[in-house]
Design a protein around this motif. Structure first.
Motif, PDB file in Angstrom:
ATOM      1  N   SER A 124      -3.054  -9.705  12.131  1.00 51.15           N
ATOM      2  CA  SER A 124      -2.554  -8.336  12.168  1.00 51.15           C
ATOM      3  C   SER A 124      -3.104  -7.578  10.947  1.00 51.15           C
ATOM      4  O   SER A 124      -4.313  -7.543  10.750  1.00 51.15           O
ATOM      5  N   THR A 125      -2.239  -7.037  10.102  1.00 54.88           N
ATOM      6  CA  THR A 125      -2.737  -6.274   8.940  1.00 54.88           C
ATOM      7  C   THR A 125      -2.699  -7.106   7.661  1.00 54.88           C
ATOM      8  O   THR A 125      -2.877  -6.574   6.564  1.00 54.88           O
ATOM      9  N   TYR A 126      -2.428  -8.409   7.804  1.00 56.37           N
ATOM     10  CA  TYR A 126      -2.341  -9.266   6.609  1.00 56.37           C
ATOM     11  C   TYR A 126      -3.498 -10.248   6.484  1.00 56.37           C
ATOM     12  O   TYR A 126      -3.922 -10.846   7.476  1.00 56.37           O
ATOM     13  N   LYS A 127      -3.953 -10.404   5.258  1.00 51.49           N
ATOM     14  CA  LYS A 127      -4.981 -11.412   4.968  1.00 51.49           C
ATOM     15  C   LYS A 127      -4.317 -12.470   4.074  1.00 51.49           C
ATOM     16  O   LYS A 127      -3.758 -12.145   3.027  1.00 51.49           O
ATOM     17  N   TYR A 128      -4.352 -13.714   4.528  1.00 44.33           N
ATOM     18  CA  TYR A 128      -3.786 -14.822   3.758  1.00 44.33           C
ATOM     19  C   TYR A 128      -4.924 -15.615   3.132  1.00 44.33           C
ATOM     20  O   TYR A 128      -5.971 -15.808   3.770  1.00 44.33           O
ATOM     21  N   GLN A 162      -1.124 -13.324  -0.239  1.00 42.86           N
ATOM     22  CA  GLN A 162      -1.067 -12.483   0.961  1.00 42.86           C
ATOM     23  C   GLN A 162      -1.442 -11.056   0.552  1.00 42.86           C
ATOM     24  O   GLN A 162      -0.949 -10.553  -0.464  1.00 42.86           O
ATOM     25  N   HIS A 163      -2.310 -10.431   1.326  1.00 45.68           N
ATOM     26  CA  HIS A 163      -2.743  -9.060   1.023  1.00 45.68           C
ATOM     27  C   HIS A 163      -2.592  -8.207   2.274  1.00 45.68           C
ATOM     28  O   HIS A 163      -3.159  -8.529   3.327  1.00 45.68           O
ATOM     29  N   GLU A 164      -1.823  -7.143   2.135  1.00 45.59           N
ATOM     30  CA  GLU A 164      -1.642  -6.227   3.271  1.00 45.59           C
ATOM     31  C   GLU A 164      -2.842  -5.293   3.320  1.00 45.59           C
ATOM     32  O   GLU A 164      -3.144  -4.595   2.341  1.00 45.59           O
ATOM     33  N   GLN A 165      -3.556  -5.311   4.453  1.00 43.43           N
ATOM     34  CA  GLN A 165      -4.794  -4.528   4.556  1.00 43.43           C
ATOM     35  C   GLN A 165      -4.525  -3.200   5.269  1.00 43.43           C
ATOM     36  O   GLN A 165      -4.917  -2.987   6.413  1.00 43.43           O
ATOM     37  N   THR A 166      -3.810  -2.325   4.577  1.00 45.56           N
ATOM     38  CA  THR A 166      -3.531  -0.991   5.123  1.00 45.56           C
ATOM     39  C   THR A 166      -3.810   0.031   4.026  1.00 45.56           C
ATOM     40  O   THR A 166      -4.055  -0.327   2.872  1.00 45.56           O
ATOM     41  N   ARG A 184      -1.541   2.184   3.109  1.00 44.32           N
ATOM     42  CA  ARG A 184      -0.260   2.630   2.565  1.00 44.32           C
ATOM     43  C   ARG A 184      -0.315   2.570   1.038  1.00 44.32           C
ATOM     44  O   ARG A 184      -0.921   1.656   0.466  1.00 44.32           O
ATOM     45  N   TRP A 185       0.352   3.494   0.373  1.00 45.01           N
ATOM     46  CA  TRP A 185       0.309   3.522  -1.097  1.00 45.01           C
ATOM     47  C   TRP A 185       0.964   2.291  -1.717  1.00 45.01           C
ATOM     48  O   TRP A 185       0.603   1.871  -2.796  1.00 45.01           O
ATOM     49  N   ASN A 186       1.957   1.689  -0.992  1.00 42.20           N
ATOM     50  CA  ASN A 186       2.655   0.524  -1.560  1.00 42.20           C
ATOM     51  C   ASN A 186       2.362  -0.759  -0.773  1.00 42.20           C
ATOM     52  O   ASN A 186       3.233  -1.594  -0.568  1.00 42.20           O
ATOM     53  N   ALA A 187       1.118  -0.883  -0.310  1.00 42.12           N
ATOM     54  CA  ALA A 187       0.719  -2.075   0.456  1.00 42.12           C
ATOM     55  C   ALA A 187       0.994  -3.331  -0.367  1.00 42.12           C
ATOM     56  O   ALA A 187       0.694  -3.382  -1.558  1.00 42.12           O
TER      57      ALA A 187
END
Length: 216
Positions: free
Chosen positions: A18-22, A32-36, A38-41
């Motif tokens: 989904s929008t996460y890279k592990y 874990q890195h949220e790949q969006t 958003r300012w507070n990803a």
């Protein structure tokens, strides 16, 4: 742990869902890195290399603990090691809040003996394990007692982290001189008696008088 797995140290393996890279870096950490946009990803640590998961005297996984805080606890991850054609992070899930489960495939664990604990131990700890097997076979200890000795062996080898309660128990054991079997007690008593005799002879050689009763 198993020496042949050390070649994974210093490498990292990623998996995108989904929008996460592990990212799993063996013997280091899981992130874990949220790949969006958003300012507070979210970008953080899901666990730092801590200890092995051992089941049926076999290494079955790696525990990454003490990651970023999550409400009242820290994030933690269990990495399951399974046989695969190449080194890759194959699956990620979150079975309970802030406790993650990763499946890591590697050809390094395909051999049936590749994850056995016994061969990774020092000779002294292997002897301790052999003695425990013999005591269990002779029915001098229970199955529970046997498992307790194995846990102590794994802790001594650094494969499992000793809990605070265990450390306190170990210290009190040293103080009260408790022994798991009569045989161990007799062996220890014999060694101490021999040591006292050597010291007595040594004192005699230096002309130092020694007085002591059997109770001492």
């Amino acid at each position: 742990g198993p020496a042949h797995l050390f070649r994974l140290a210093g490498k990292c393996f990623s998996f995108v869902e989904s929008t996460y890279k592990y990212e799993f870096c063996p013997f280091h950490n899981v992130t874990q890195h949220e790949q969006t946009f958003r300012w507070n990803a979210y970008s953080g640590i899901l666990g730092i290399w801590h200890e092995w998961e051992i089941d049926n005297n076999t290494f079955v996984g790696m525990w990454m603990r003490e990651g970023d805080s999550c409400e009242t606890k820290s994030r933690q991850t269990k990495v399951h090691l399974v046989c695969g054609k190449s080194n890759k992070l194959a699956y990620v899930s979150e079975p309970s809040t802030c406790v993650y489960s990763l499946t890591f495939e590697t050809p390094l664990v395909c051999h049936p003996h590749s994850l056995l604990v016994y061969p990774t131990l020092t000779e002294a700890l292997q002897r301790k394990w052999d003695e425990a097997e013999q005591l269990l076979y002779d029915e001098l200890i229970t199955d529970q007692g046997y498992k307790k000795i194995l846990k102590e062996i794994f802790e001594e080898a650094g494969l499992l982290k000793a809990t605070e309660e265990n450390e306190v128990e170990k210290q009190s054991k040293k103080i009260t001189l408790e022994f798991e079997t009569v045989e161990k007690c007799s062996k220890e008593y014999k060694q101490l008696s021999e040591e006292i005799e050597k010291l007595r002879v040594l004192l005699g050689q230096h002309g130092i008088a020694y007085k002591g009763n059997s109770g001492e």
